[in-house]
Scaffold this motif. Structure first.
Motif, PDB file in Angstrom:
ATOM      1  N   ARG A 146       0.813  -1.196   0.000  1.00  0.00           N
ATOM      2  CA  ARG A 146       0.000   0.000   0.000  1.00  0.00           C
ATOM      3  C   ARG A 146       0.861   1.266   0.000  1.00  0.00           C
ATOM      4  NH1 ARG A 146      -4.024  -0.865   3.774  1.00  0.00           N
ATOM      5  NH2 ARG A 146      -5.357  -1.612   2.096  1.00  0.00           N
ATOM      6  N   ASP A 147       2.018   1.195   0.686  1.00  0.00           N
ATOM      7  CA  ASP A 147       2.895   2.362   0.709  1.00  0.00           C
ATOM      8  C   ASP A 147       3.471   2.641  -0.672  1.00  0.00           C
ATOM      9  OD1 ASP A 147       2.362   2.745   3.313  1.00  0.00           O
ATOM     10  OD2 ASP A 147       4.164   1.762   4.062  1.00  0.00           O
ATOM     11  N   SER A 148       3.830   1.583  -1.393  1.00  0.00           N
ATOM     12  CA  SER A 148       4.318   1.786  -2.761  1.00  0.00           C
ATOM     13  C   SER A 148       3.258   2.451  -3.610  1.00  0.00           C
ATOM     14  CB  SER A 148       4.671   0.445  -3.416  1.00  0.00           C
ATOM     15  OG  SER A 148       5.475  -0.312  -2.586  1.00  0.00           O
ATOM     16  N   MET A 149       2.032   1.963  -3.453  1.00  0.00           N
ATOM     17  CA  MET A 149       0.940   2.503  -4.254  1.00  0.00           C
ATOM     18  C   MET A 149       0.647   3.955  -3.859  1.00  0.00           C
ATOM     19  SD  MET A 149       0.082   0.243  -6.466  1.00  0.00           S
ATOM     20  CE  MET A 149       1.808  -0.121  -6.534  1.00  0.00           C
ATOM     21  N   ASN A 150       0.805   4.222  -2.563  1.00  0.00           N
ATOM     22  CA  ASN A 150       0.609   5.590  -2.090  1.00  0.00           C
ATOM     23  C   ASN A 150       1.633   6.524  -2.726  1.00  0.00           C
ATOM     24  OD1 ASN A 150      -0.265   7.751  -0.626  1.00  0.00           O
ATOM     25  ND2 ASN A 150      -0.296   6.647   1.320  1.00  0.00           N
ATOM     26  N   TRP A 151       2.866   6.059  -2.763  1.00  0.00           N
ATOM     27  CA  TRP A 151       3.938   6.835  -3.386  1.00  0.00           C
ATOM     28  C   TRP A 151       3.606   7.114  -4.844  1.00  0.00           C
ATOM     29  CZ3 TRP A 151       7.242   6.541  -7.468  1.00  0.00           C
ATOM     30  CH2 TRP A 151       8.369   7.361  -7.423  1.00  0.00           C
ATOM     31  N   LEU A 152       3.209   6.043  -5.528  1.00  0.00           N
ATOM     32  CA  LEU A 152       2.900   6.174  -6.958  1.00  0.00           C
ATOM     33  C   LEU A 152       1.722   7.129  -7.166  1.00  0.00           C
ATOM     34  CD1 LEU A 152       3.739   5.104  -9.693  1.00  0.00           C
ATOM     35  CD2 LEU A 152       2.203   3.189  -9.391  1.00  0.00           C
ATOM     36  N   HIS A 153       0.711   7.005  -6.313  1.00  0.00           N
ATOM     37  CA  HIS A 153      -0.474   7.852  -6.411  1.00  0.00           C
ATOM     38  C   HIS A 153      -0.079   9.323  -6.264  1.00  0.00           C
ATOM     39  CE1 HIS A 153      -4.749   8.795  -6.010  1.00  0.00           C
ATOM     40  NE2 HIS A 153      -4.427   9.626  -5.026  1.00  0.00           N
ATOM     41  N   THR A 154       0.732   9.612  -5.256  1.00  0.00           N
ATOM     42  CA  THR A 154       1.106  10.991  -4.980  1.00  0.00           C
ATOM     43  C   THR A 154       1.887  11.598  -6.128  1.00  0.00           C
ATOM     44  OG1 THR A 154       1.273  10.398  -2.666  1.00  0.00           O
ATOM     45  CG2 THR A 154       2.265  12.469  -3.337  1.00  0.00           C
ATOM     46  N   TRP A 155       2.889  10.861  -6.600  1.00  0.00           N
ATOM     47  CA  TRP A 155       3.770  11.474  -7.591  1.00  0.00           C
ATOM     48  C   TRP A 155       3.193  11.429  -8.987  1.00  0.00           C
ATOM     49  CZ3 TRP A 155       6.843  14.781  -5.702  1.00  0.00           C
ATOM     50  CH2 TRP A 155       7.276  14.634  -4.385  1.00  0.00           C
ATOM     51  N   ALA A 156       2.505  10.350  -9.319  1.00  0.00           N
ATOM     52  CA  ALA A 156       1.849  10.310 -10.636  1.00  0.00           C
ATOM     53  C   ALA A 156       0.822  11.438 -10.717  1.00  0.00           C
ATOM     54  CB  ALA A 156       1.172   8.962 -10.848  1.00  0.00           C
ATOM     55  N   GLY A 157       0.112  11.664  -9.606  1.00  0.00           N
ATOM     56  CA  GLY A 157      -0.896  12.712  -9.605  1.00  0.00           C
ATOM     57  C   GLY A 157      -0.287  14.095  -9.657  1.00  0.00           C
ATOM     58  N   LEU A 158       0.811  14.263  -8.934  1.00  0.00           N
ATOM     59  CA  LEU A 158       1.364  15.622  -8.832  1.00  0.00           C
ATOM     60  C   LEU A 158       1.975  16.095 -10.144  1.00  0.00           C
ATOM     61  CD1 LEU A 158       1.962  17.994  -6.858  1.00  0.00           C
ATOM     62  CD2 LEU A 158       4.270  17.070  -6.758  1.00  0.00           C
ATOM     63  N   VAL A 159       2.806  15.248 -10.774  1.00  0.00           N
ATOM     64  CA  VAL A 159       3.566  15.749 -11.922  1.00  0.00           C
ATOM     65  C   VAL A 159       2.683  16.135 -13.099  1.00  0.00           C
ATOM     66  CG1 VAL A 159       5.763  14.667 -11.386  1.00  0.00           C
ATOM     67  CG2 VAL A 159       4.091  13.409 -12.697  1.00  0.00           C
ATOM     68  N   VAL A 160       1.515  15.513 -13.205  1.00  0.00           N
ATOM     69  CA  VAL A 160       0.674  15.849 -14.359  1.00  0.00           C
ATOM     70  C   VAL A 160      -0.627  16.517 -13.936  1.00  0.00           C
ATOM     71  CG1 VAL A 160       1.624  14.038 -15.793  1.00  0.00           C
ATOM     72  CG2 VAL A 160      -0.369  13.574 -14.403  1.00  0.00           C
ATOM     73  N   GLY A 161      -0.767  16.782 -12.651  1.00  0.00           N
ATOM     74  CA  GLY A 161      -2.038  17.302 -12.141  1.00  0.00           C
ATOM     75  C   GLY A 161      -2.496  18.574 -12.811  1.00  0.00           C
ATOM     76  N   TRP A 162      -1.549  19.440 -13.116  1.00  0.00           N
ATOM     77  CA  TRP A 162      -1.958  20.746 -13.658  1.00  0.00           C
ATOM     78  C   TRP A 162      -2.479  20.599 -15.078  1.00  0.00           C
ATOM     79  CZ3 TRP A 162       3.010  20.351 -11.226  1.00  0.00           C
ATOM     80  CH2 TRP A 162       2.966  20.685  -9.882  1.00  0.00           C
ATOM     81  N   VAL A 163      -1.795  19.788 -15.881  1.00  0.00           N
ATOM     82  CA  VAL A 163      -2.293  19.557 -17.240  1.00  0.00           C
ATOM     83  C   VAL A 163      -3.644  18.857 -17.167  1.00  0.00           C
ATOM     84  CG1 VAL A 163      -1.808  18.461 -19.435  1.00  0.00           C
ATOM     85  CG2 VAL A 163       0.056  19.383 -18.105  1.00  0.00           C
ATOM     86  N   LEU A 164      -3.732  17.866 -16.273  1.00  0.00           N
ATOM     87  CA  LEU A 164      -4.981  17.117 -16.159  1.00  0.00           C
ATOM     88  C   LEU A 164      -6.130  18.023 -15.738  1.00  0.00           C
ATOM     89  CD1 LEU A 164      -3.989  13.765 -14.482  1.00  0.00           C
ATOM     90  CD2 LEU A 164      -4.962  14.107 -16.732  1.00  0.00           C
ATOM     91  N   PHE A 165      -5.842  18.956 -14.849  1.00  0.00           N
ATOM     92  CA  PHE A 165      -6.883  19.881 -14.418  1.00  0.00           C
ATOM     93  C   PHE A 165      -7.430  20.647 -15.617  1.00  0.00           C
ATOM     94  CE2 PHE A 165      -8.609  23.773 -12.664  1.00  0.00           C
ATOM     95  CZ  PHE A 165      -9.309  23.315 -11.568  1.00  0.00           C
ATOM     96  N   ALA A 166      -6.504  21.151 -16.448  1.00  0.00           N
ATOM     97  CA  ALA A 166      -6.927  21.894 -17.638  1.00  0.00           C
ATOM     98  C   ALA A 166      -7.705  20.995 -18.583  1.00  0.00           C
ATOM     99  CB  ALA A 166      -5.712  22.487 -18.340  1.00  0.00           C
ATOM    100  N   VAL A 167      -7.212  19.776 -18.785  1.00  0.00           N
ATOM    101  CA  VAL A 167      -7.871  18.855 -19.711  1.00  0.00           C
ATOM    102  C   VAL A 167      -9.261  18.495 -19.201  1.00  0.00           C
ATOM    103  CG1 VAL A 167      -7.780  16.504 -20.598  1.00  0.00           C
ATOM    104  CG2 VAL A 167      -5.745  17.918 -20.653  1.00  0.00           C
TER     105      VAL A 167
END
Lengths: 131, 552
Positions: B6-27
């Motif tokens: 779960r911690d690995s997945m948490n890490w992945l969730h946080t960073w996958a979400g953060l790096v593209v969050g702004w583009v995704l928000f616009a999209v």
């Protein structure tokens, strides 16, 4: 938080010694998941598509399209598996090995020559040779 | 990676979400707005009269094209459908026909596989267009309304972005969508008490409230989020998974030929022949397709004996509809092919794309699509803010990266709504005869975004959200008011005449403005109470977040 889904919980983390090796391991993990995962996905759906085409006598394009529709699911599972992995080296070997084996199997004469006569939308394709 | 799954997945969730969050928000935001693209276009061209019926529209189009595009080798007619208000015509004046396919494709918004691969290799910008276009109003004359990209701008932006080559933009959006899919899957994994947490919402608890807001918007519309992300990837699948095709087929043409059947190119015979009335062909085709609507008509070699009329079924009737094509001879009016159903995987692909674009949706379902899309936008926004809020009270809060995230958060989560408002404002404020008007509306969009980015860079971080929301509230609340003064289709008129397109959009502006105002007031009140009791701030700095805070 009693439930622990990781297969080998007692194993030490793959990279816990040096900051540099930690960074290198992270970079490798990301590359393996994204690039390696992509190629492995393509190899696996190609192999499956060819197998289905041969076994069930469907046009290769149809089985390949079916595989492509599921490809993003497979890709995300692979990425999650790579990031969840406790033993990065073993996972790398498994993933790259699976990709290479799938690619090689596609070259088998039985699978490489998926040729057939296809009639779709009123147009006849005589012996579309696919390599 | 981490010791526990779960911690690995948490890490992945946080960073996958953060790096593209702004583009995704616009999209996500522009994609959500695109569900009402026709209505938005309508609002942006208040001068237009009502649309014509399909038969009238086709007859008018044929008349117009015979007058203005007699020498062309291909006409494309995009019918208004139920929600559109103009008939759009495209033709190439010179006998060169390669780009016309992609032009037609961009016009119908249909992401059809053959074209999408061709199209992706080509950059399409208004400046590069080498085809003529015209929009016919309901009375058959060229529409004289103000020029605007309308709602289509949002539609194109949500996968083509802007100021970027289309191929790059689509790859960027694709990578972001893939990471979104990952963030969703990992989000489900790390959130073990997905329903239980619903009954333990924690309001006014600092970053925990943000976490709950994030969870709430995610879980409420989770099937939608998964569906929209996956089907979004499917719409451009032939681009993202092009390797799978090229690894198995010598060329993509062969792949598509096997999938859909190849049609021989249409060559002009050189003998002139009158084109049969398109209106009659439209009726025939509708009978042939059991009453289905037609969205697109292409006439190859009009005026030639070898002319072919191609009609494409609209995907507006039901989830499974759309995509069938009929071909008629242009000189005799005889049917050339039968409407054979596509192979099953191709039908499934169509269905998934229909599910994504929601053209089949009736008004109620369309609103559900819209609200779910807003929930998705809020999910991304709250996730981004959560990242900042959780770290704001931690030792490394002054780190450059944290400041950067904070600025980008403000500049995007507040900036995109401001950009959208500026787009609408520009539509009403620019003089009607302004040169290059559509382009300037889009400049307005980016100016709004940039303004908010600068604002979030310069403003005191503690006041940024309150001030930004107040600005948004003012901008959105004044829009219907300005519409009242600047056009005759204001809220009073549209409510009186029950014109729900105009009334709906004005009301959405009002509601958005009121929501922003209310949130700004809540923030202000919280600031006041917090400054009264400084202990409150320390209490919220509870570092052991519910979903495990080991995400750095």
């Amino acid at each position: 938080m009693k439930l622990d889904l990781s297969p080998i919980a007692s194993a030490p983390p793959a990279a816990a010694k040096q900051p540099l090796s930690q960074v290198a391991s992270l970079v490798w993990r990301i590359l393996l998941a994204t690039v390696g995962g992509y190629f492995c996905t393509v190899a696996v759906i190609s192999l499956t598509a060819r197998l289905l085409a041969v076994l069930f006598d469907v046009p290769l394009a149809n089985s390949l399209l079916s595989g492509m529709l599921l490809s993003f699911l497979l890709y995300s599972i692979i990425i999650m598996a790579v990031f969840a992995s406790q033993r990065l080296v073993r996972t790398s070997l498994w993933l790259l090995g699976a990709g290479v084996v799938a690619t090689l199997l596609c070259q088998l004469p039985v699978l490489a020559d998926v040729s057939e006569t296809v009639v779709i939308a009123g147009v006849v394709f005589e012996g579309v040779k696919v390599s | 990676m981490k010791a526990r799954f779960r911690d690995s997945m948490n890490w992945l969730h946080t960073w996958a979400g953060l790096v593209v969050g702004w583009v995704l928000f616009a999209v996500f935001l522009t994609g959500t707005l695109a569900y009402f693209q026709h209505e938005i276009s309508r609002w942006m061209q208040p001068e237009l009269p009502a649309a014509a019926s399909p038969e009238q529209a086709v007859a008018q189009a044929q008349q117009y094209l015979q007058q203005h595009a007699a020498g062309s080798d291909r006409w494309t007619i995009v019918l208004p459908g139920d929600r559109g208000f103009t008939t759009d015509l495209f033709w190439r004046p010179a006998p060169m026909a390669e780009a016309a396919t992609s032009a037609a494709n961009s016009a119908t918004n249909a992401v059809s596989n053959k074209e999408s691969t061709k199209e992706s290799t080509k950059e399409k910008r208004p400046a590069n267009r080498r085809f003529e276009r015209a929009s016919l109003a309901g009375d058959g004359t060229a529409a004289t309304a103000r020029e605007t990209r309308g709602g289509q701008f949002f539609y194109r932006f949500h996968f083509d972005l802007y100021h970027l080559p289309v191929v790059w933009a689509r790859w960027i959006v694709g990578v972001c969508s893939m990471l979104m899919l990952l963030a969703l899957c990992t989000g489900i994994v790390i959130h073990k008490k997905i329903f239980k947490d619903f009954f333990t919402l924690q309001w006014r608890k600092g970053h925990k409230s943000w976490l709950d807001g994030h969870t709430l918007t995610s879980v409420l519309a989770l099937p939608f989020h998964l569906m929209i992300t996956y089907t979004g990837l499917i719409t451009l699948m032939f681009m993202y998974m092009a390797l799978a095709v090229s690894a198995n087929f010598p060329s993509s043409q062969q792949f598509f030929a096997q999938l859909q059947g190849d049609t021989p190119p249409i060559v002009a015979s050189g003998q002139p022949a009158a084109l049969v009335p398109l209106e009659q062909i439209l009726r025939q085709a509708q009978t042939e397709l059991q009453g289905a609507d037609i969205s697109l008509i292409t006439v190859h070699q009009p005026g030639d004996a070898a002319a072919v009329i191609e009609l494409r079924e609209a995907s507006t009737n039901s989830l499974g509809s759309g995509g069938r094509e009929l071909r008629y001879s242009g000189s005799s009016g005889l049917l050339l092919n039968a409407a054979i159903a596509a192979p099953y995987p191709e039908q499934i692909r169509h269905l998934l794309i229909n599910l994504h674009s929601g053209r089949f949706a009736d008004p109620l379902l369309r609103w559900l699509y819209f609200l779910s899309g807003l929930a998705g936008t809020a999910m991304i926004g709250s996730g981004l803010i959560l990242w900042s809020a959780r770290r704001a009270s931690q030792p490394g809060a002054a780190h450059f990266g944290h400041k950067l995230v904070h600025c980008l958060n403000g500049g995007t989560v507040l900036g995109l709504p401001l950009a959208v408002a500026c787009f609408f404002w520009a539509n009403r404020l620019l003089p009607l005869q302004w040169p290059d008007r559509p382009e300037w509306e889009i400049h307005g969009f980016f100016a709004g975004w940039l303004l908010m980015l600068l604002f979030s860079l310069l403003r005191n971080p503690k006041l940024l959200w309150r001030d930004g929301l107040q600005l948004l509230a003012a901008v959105y609340l004044l829009l219907p008011l300005w519409n009242f003064f600047s056009s005759n289709r204001h809220l009073g008129y549209s409510l009186w005449h029950t014109d729900w397109v105009f009334a709906g959009i004005d009301l959405v502006f009002l509601v958005t403005g009121l929501c922003c105002l209310q949130t700004a007031r809540v923030l202000q009140r919280r600031r006041e109470t917090r400054s009264q009791s400084a202990i409150g701030g320390a209490a919220t700095a509870d570092l052991t977040g519910t979903a495990g805070a080991s995400t750095r």
